[in-house]
Design a protein around this motif. Sequence first.
Motif, PDB file in Angstrom:
ATOM      1  N   GLY A  77     -40.148  17.486  15.524  1.00  0.00           N
ATOM      2  CA  GLY A  77     -38.919  17.541  16.299  1.00  0.00           C
ATOM      3  C   GLY A  77     -39.105  18.504  17.456  1.00  0.00           C
ATOM      4  N   VAL A  78     -38.237  18.403  18.445  1.00  0.00           N
ATOM      5  CA  VAL A  78     -38.382  19.233  19.644  1.00  0.00           C
ATOM      6  C   VAL A  78     -37.086  19.984  19.931  1.00  0.00           C
ATOM      7  N   TYR A  79     -37.230  21.280  20.157  1.00  0.00           N
ATOM      8  CA  TYR A  79     -36.119  22.104  20.640  1.00  0.00           C
ATOM      9  C   TYR A  79     -36.309  22.304  22.142  1.00  0.00           C
ATOM     10  N   HIS A  80     -35.351  21.865  22.927  1.00  0.00           N
ATOM     11  CA  HIS A  80     -35.361  22.121  24.370  1.00  0.00           C
ATOM     12  C   HIS A  80     -34.515  23.366  24.609  1.00  0.00           C
ATOM     13  N   LEU A  81     -35.181  24.468  24.929  1.00  0.00           N
ATOM     14  CA  LEU A  81     -34.509  25.750  25.131  1.00  0.00           C
ATOM     15  C   LEU A  81     -34.461  26.043  26.629  1.00  0.00           C
ATOM     16  N   PHE A  82     -33.287  25.981  27.203  1.00  0.00           N
ATOM     17  CA  PHE A  82     -33.124  26.227  28.635  1.00  0.00           C
ATOM     18  C   PHE A  82     -32.936  27.728  28.854  1.00  0.00           C
ATOM     19  N   THR A  83     -33.789  28.299  29.684  1.00  0.00           N
ATOM     20  CA  THR A  83     -33.829  29.751  29.828  1.00  0.00           C
ATOM     21  C   THR A  83     -34.374  30.129  31.198  1.00  0.00           C
ATOM     22  N   TYR A  84     -34.171  31.378  31.587  1.00  0.00           N
ATOM     23  CA  TYR A  84     -34.829  31.906  32.785  1.00  0.00           C
ATOM     24  C   TYR A  84     -35.843  32.969  32.392  1.00  0.00           C
ATOM     25  N   GLY A  85     -36.067  33.145  31.100  1.00  0.00           N
ATOM     26  CA  GLY A  85     -37.043  34.138  30.662  1.00  0.00           C
ATOM     27  C   GLY A  85     -36.911  34.442  29.191  1.00  0.00           C
ATOM     28  N   GLU A  86     -35.890  35.203  28.822  1.00  0.00           N
ATOM     29  CA  GLU A  86     -35.730  35.596  27.421  1.00  0.00           C
ATOM     30  C   GLU A  86     -34.433  35.083  26.816  1.00  0.00           C
ATOM     31  N   ARG A  87     -33.360  35.124  27.583  1.00  0.00           N
ATOM     32  CA  ARG A  87     -32.070  34.698  27.038  1.00  0.00           C
ATOM     33  C   ARG A  87     -31.949  33.173  27.062  1.00  0.00           C
TER      34      ARG A  87
END
Length: 412
Positions: free
Chosen positions: A78-88
């Motif tokens: 499965g895939v988690y798409h984590l939208f971020t600009y760095g850490e948060r």
Amino acid sequence: MKKLLGIYEKDGREFLIVQENGKVFVEDGNADDFENAKLIRNRDTIVKDPLESEEDVTGEGVFDFRYGPVTSGVGEAGVYHLFTYGERILQVKIDTSYKRREIDVGMNGKSVEEGLKMAQSICGNFGVSHALAYARAVENACKIKLPFDIEVLRTVALELERMYNHMYVISRLASAAAQLVLASHLQGLFEDLLRINGLFSNSRFLRDFVKIGGVSIVPDKQALKEVSQRIKKVSFEFEKLFEHSLTSRNYIDRLHSTAILDAESAQKIGLTGPALRACNVEEDLRVNEEVYSNFIPVTDEEGDSLSRMEVRAHEIMQSAKLITKMLSGFEDQENKTVFEIRDGEGLGACESPSGSVVYRLDITNGKIKNLYVSTPSVFGFAATAHSMRSNIFTDFPFAVESYGVNFADAAR
């Protein structure tokens, strides 16, 4: 609060599967009155937070960190798409399609016995839950009445499944927090529970124990006595570990205030099970089952990863007490009741380790038609996506593991 768990069509009409006050039922209504309707309609593509905008988060430096489908830390495809600009983490979308096998689609046209084998194959560690919900749907369709002692044996199997799943979830949380001694002890108890499963059902994962109209075997009195004694020992050892773990600042700090979910959002998403009860919502299908006498669900208040862990921990000890109580009054019975497969439609549900598993089906000439399966992991993933916003990357394992969700369960 009424929760929408499923949408299916029959004879050109749309019907809703809903849950309210510990009961699951079908009603004729407008699915779009529920905020999670789009989530349910699109559950085989990308699982999103149904309470936020459909658009991807954009902005300077924002990118999609793609985690999975084969990588350390993601136990299934499965895939988690984590939208971020760095850490948060700004937004989460979860792709369950890699695990989609269309088992539920393939069940249509099969005999009820063939359907049972396929149902328990949807998610191996929720095998009893899926088999039981499916069997109940068939039994309701065929008007099959079970002896009370068969219900007891099925319930013991369900509680054994709950105990080993909860133990696994808590051991994963301990490992994520680098509590390796605690995790090792918990994994030892997990193995003890699998061995107890084998003693009770001849299968470490309780496979094939639930049958249409009964169970595969009735363990003898000596085996049941040993199961009860060993369950008490596991519960005793676990309670000591759990109480000691609460004194570890490093462990508790990683879980406290991580992936917080409020009760209103949880119910709008359609969440059920321990994660919902961790939001101080006393919702549990077991409260309306005769075999659970005077059952009181375990709840907590904070709605964070710590609360979800604590609810599961207390449910391990609660399940141990339920098992020993049920087995103490058990009388030998036949393992199956006499029945006849007939045409009809049925709804079956049970409280799995992570929430409500529901099967709705028609039986025509002994074959399954119009099958619909609702699984708790779909809503658990949506709740994960909602509650991970504004958390940081190192919070990820504590958020995901605390919901106890499975790609196989969600994707079917």
